[in-house]
Design a protein around this motif. Structure first.
Motif, PDB file in Angstrom:
ATOM      1  N   GLY A 167       6.790 -15.981  60.359  1.00 16.82           N
ATOM      2  CA  GLY A 167       6.744 -14.533  60.510  1.00 16.82           C
ATOM      3  C   GLY A 167       7.974 -13.975  61.204  1.00 16.82           C
ATOM      4  N   ALA A 168       8.277 -12.722  60.898  1.00 16.31           N
ATOM      5  CA  ALA A 168       9.448 -12.057  61.461  1.00 16.31           C
ATOM      6  C   ALA A 168       9.230 -11.700  62.927  1.00 16.31           C
ATOM      7  N   THR A 169      10.286 -11.789  63.702  1.00 13.76           N
ATOM      8  CA  THR A 169      10.271 -11.334  65.087  1.00 13.76           C
ATOM      9  C   THR A 169      10.661  -9.851  65.125  1.00 13.76           C
ATOM     10  N   LEU A 170      10.579  -9.262  66.287  1.00 15.66           N
ATOM     11  CA  LEU A 170      10.819  -7.827  66.404  1.00 15.66           C
ATOM     12  C   LEU A 170      12.218  -7.415  65.962  1.00 15.66           C
ATOM     13  N   HIS A 173       2.744  -9.980  75.469  1.00 14.61           N
ATOM     14  CA  HIS A 173       1.519  -9.365  74.942  1.00 14.61           C
ATOM     15  C   HIS A 173       0.665  -8.797  76.070  1.00 14.61           C
ATOM     16  N   VAL A 174       1.318  -8.146  77.002  1.00 11.75           N
ATOM     17  CA  VAL A 174       0.615  -7.552  78.121  1.00 11.75           C
ATOM     18  C   VAL A 174       0.454  -6.047  77.887  1.00 11.75           C
ATOM     19  N   GLY A 175      -0.665  -5.507  78.362  1.00  8.26           N
ATOM     20  CA  GLY A 175      -0.868  -4.064  78.297  1.00  8.26           C
ATOM     21  C   GLY A 175      -0.821  -3.539  76.872  1.00  8.26           C
ATOM     22  N   THR A 176      -0.365  -2.315  76.727  1.00  9.10           N
ATOM     23  CA  THR A 176      -0.209  -1.716  75.405  1.00  9.10           C
ATOM     24  C   THR A 176       1.021  -2.344  74.763  1.00  9.10           C
ATOM     25  N   HIS A 177       0.813  -3.087  73.693  1.00 10.08           N
ATOM     26  CA  HIS A 177       1.904  -3.869  73.120  1.00 10.08           C
ATOM     27  C   HIS A 177       1.757  -3.970  71.613  1.00 10.08           C
ATOM     28  N   ILE A 178       2.832  -4.407  70.976  1.00 13.69           N
ATOM     29  CA  ILE A 178       2.845  -4.566  69.532  1.00 13.69           C
ATOM     30  C   ILE A 178       2.994  -6.042  69.195  1.00 13.69           C
ATOM     31  N   ASP A 179       2.236  -6.494  68.205  1.00 12.61           N
ATOM     32  CA  ASP A 179       2.351  -7.849  67.687  1.00 12.61           C
ATOM     33  C   ASP A 179       3.281  -7.839  66.486  1.00 12.61           C
ATOM     34  N   ALA A 180       4.321  -8.646  66.525  1.00 18.69           N
ATOM     35  CA  ALA A 180       5.152  -8.891  65.353  1.00 18.69           C
ATOM     36  C   ALA A 180       4.526 -10.024  64.539  1.00 18.69           C
ATOM     37  N   PRO A 181       4.865 -10.152  63.248  1.00 18.70           N
ATOM     38  CA  PRO A 181       4.297 -11.241  62.454  1.00 18.70           C
ATOM     39  C   PRO A 181       4.500 -12.621  63.074  1.00 18.70           C
ATOM     40  N   ALA A 182       5.609 -12.819  63.803  1.00 18.02           N
ATOM     41  CA  ALA A 182       5.884 -14.125  64.407  1.00 18.02           C
ATOM     42  C   ALA A 182       4.845 -14.523  65.449  1.00 18.02           C
ATOM     43  N   HIS A 183       4.039 -13.585  65.904  1.00 19.85           N
ATOM     44  CA  HIS A 183       3.012 -13.894  66.901  1.00 19.85           C
ATOM     45  C   HIS A 183       2.038 -14.949  66.390  1.00 19.85           C
ATOM     46  N   MET A 184       1.687 -14.875  65.099  1.00 27.05           N
ATOM     47  CA  MET A 184       0.683 -15.779  64.550  1.00 27.05           C
ATOM     48  C   MET A 184       1.148 -16.535  63.307  1.00 27.05           C
ATOM     49  N   GLU A 185       2.199 -16.059  62.655  1.00 26.04           N
ATOM     50  CA  GLU A 185       2.624 -16.647  61.393  1.00 26.04           C
ATOM     51  C   GLU A 185       3.826 -17.575  61.617  1.00 26.04           C
ATOM     52  N   PRO A 186       3.753 -18.830  61.171  1.00 26.91           N
ATOM     53  CA  PRO A 186       4.843 -19.773  61.428  1.00 26.91           C
ATOM     54  C   PRO A 186       6.211 -19.280  60.973  1.00 26.91           C
ATOM     55  N   GLY A 228       0.110 -11.599  58.487  1.00 30.05           N
ATOM     56  CA  GLY A 228       0.535 -12.320  57.292  1.00 30.05           C
ATOM     57  C   GLY A 228       0.989 -11.401  56.181  1.00 30.05           C
ATOM     58  N   ALA A 229       0.489 -10.176  56.193  1.00 29.50           N
ATOM     59  CA  ALA A 229       0.898  -9.166  55.220  1.00 29.50           C
ATOM     60  C   ALA A 229       2.060  -8.308  55.738  1.00 29.50           C
ATOM     61  N   GLY A 230       2.575  -8.659  56.917  1.00 29.86           N
ATOM     62  CA  GLY A 230       3.691  -7.903  57.483  1.00 29.86           C
ATOM     63  C   GLY A 230       3.288  -6.601  58.132  1.00 29.86           C
ATOM     64  N   ARG A 231       2.002  -6.466  58.506  1.00 24.88           N
ATOM     65  CA  ARG A 231       1.513  -5.239  59.144  1.00 24.88           C
ATOM     66  C   ARG A 231       1.432  -5.440  60.652  1.00 24.88           C
ATOM     67  N   PHE A 232       1.922  -4.485  61.389  1.00 28.35           N
ATOM     68  CA  PHE A 232       1.893  -4.582  62.849  1.00 28.35           C
ATOM     69  C   PHE A 232       0.478  -4.384  63.390  1.00 28.35           C
ATOM     70  N   VAL A 233       0.255  -4.914  64.578  1.00 23.84           N
ATOM     71  CA  VAL A 233      -0.964  -4.665  65.343  1.00 23.84           C
ATOM     72  C   VAL A 233      -0.541  -4.131  66.713  1.00 23.84           C
ATOM     73  N   VAL A 240      -8.239 -16.670  64.559  1.00 20.43           N
ATOM     74  CA  VAL A 240      -7.774 -15.279  64.575  1.00 20.43           C
ATOM     75  C   VAL A 240      -7.584 -14.765  63.142  1.00 20.43           C
ATOM     76  N   PRO A 241      -8.660 -14.736  62.341  1.00 17.90           N
ATOM     77  CA  PRO A 241      -8.498 -14.356  60.936  1.00 17.90           C
ATOM     78  C   PRO A 241      -7.991 -12.935  60.733  1.00 17.90           C
ATOM     79  N   ALA A 242      -8.391 -11.987  61.586  1.00 19.37           N
ATOM     80  CA  ALA A 242      -7.907 -10.607  61.424  1.00 19.37           C
ATOM     81  C   ALA A 242      -6.407 -10.537  61.688  1.00 19.37           C
ATOM     82  N   HIS A 243      -5.958 -11.213  62.732  1.00 18.57           N
ATOM     83  CA  HIS A 243      -4.517 -11.291  62.974  1.00 18.57           C
ATOM     84  C   HIS A 243      -3.784 -11.824  61.745  1.00 18.57           C
ATOM     85  N   HIS A 244      -4.283 -12.898  61.184  1.00 16.52           N
ATOM     86  CA  HIS A 244      -3.594 -13.514  60.047  1.00 16.52           C
ATOM     87  C   HIS A 244      -3.561 -12.573  58.837  1.00 16.52           C
ATOM     88  N   GLU A 245      -4.649 -11.873  58.591  1.00 19.87           N
ATOM     89  CA  GLU A 245      -4.672 -10.952  57.453  1.00 19.87           C
ATOM     90  C   GLU A 245      -3.629  -9.841  57.624  1.00 19.87           C
TER      91      GLU A 245
END
Length: 224
Positions: A61-64, A46-59, A182-187, A174-179
């Motif tokens: 959650g899918a990995t990349l 999670h360094v620099g410009t990066h993408i969060d997969a659902p697995a980042h916060m969701e037990p 948790g919905a399968g949307r990337f950040v 991290v409620p925004a992350h979870h929303e």
């Protein structure tokens, strides 16, 4: 529109999330000693410009690796929350972003699948102030997810980043992350968003091919 690189350079001394290890770059082979150059890089997913997969916060959650390469191409809509340079009003430090300032479904093209939020905090990259960015409320993040959109940001976090200047009324965790995740949307975080970007563009945000909770990306904006 010529392609525009929205990526922060990965280099020692760059901003990282508080508590994360910094970037190191050390020579493991040199021209003088070996006749060629190899650099040993060390950094988190999670360094620099990066993408969060659902697995980042969701037990669960899918990995990349659960996604195809085409899933990292987004029909993006730029939402400029920073205000005009000559205007009196932009976003303040640690200001919550609510659904009221975000577009609804009627304002989006049918194929839009990412909202790219320019908060103006990208101008503070490399400064301590960068960590006191505006943040998405849980309701705002839920609104984006309900639109069927991922989110891209010129900040290090869609949630408040812990600093000594955090307010007592800020959400915990991290409620925004979870929303979103948790919905399968990337950040996609730490985007560099120049003022010349059009309102609508295609964002290609391809991560390193690692089966992980996230990864650095090369984020490039181009025509649809």
């Amino acid at each position: 529109m010529d392609p525009v690189d929205l990526t922060r350079r990965i280099e020692p001394g760059m901003p990282v999330y508080p508590g994360d290890p910094g970037v190191t770059a050390e020579a493991s082979a040199t021209m003088d000693d070996d006749g060629y150059r190899v650099t040993h890089l060390s950094f988190t997913t999670h360094v620099g410009t990066h993408i969060d997969a659902p697995a980042h916060m969701e037990p669960d959650g899918a990995t990349l690796d659960a996604f195809g390469v085409g899933d990292f191409r987004f029909a993006a809509r730029l939402v400029d929350l920073a205000g005009d340079a000559d205007a009196d009003r932009g976003l303040d430090a640690r200001e919550p972003v609510t659904p009221a300032v975000l577009p609804d479904g009627d304002a989006l093209d049918a194929d839009t699948d990412m909202l790219v939020l320019r908060t103006g905090w990208g101008d503070h990259w490399g400064e301590e102030r960068y960590f006191d960015h505006p943040y998405l409320t849980a309701a705002a993040a839920r609104h984006v997810a309900d639109l069927g959109c991922a989110v891209g940001l010129d900040t290090i976090n869609p949630d408040p980043t812990p600093t000594d200047r955090a307010g007592d009324d800020e959400p915990e965790g991290v409620p925004a992350h979870h929303e979103l995740l948790g919905a399968g949307r990337f950040v996609v975080e730490n985007l560099r968003l120049p003022g010349t970007l059009p309102e609508r563009f295609v964002l290609r945000s391809f991560p390193l091919r690692v089966d992980a909770d996230g990864a650095p990306v090369r984020a490039v904006a181009a025509d649809r």
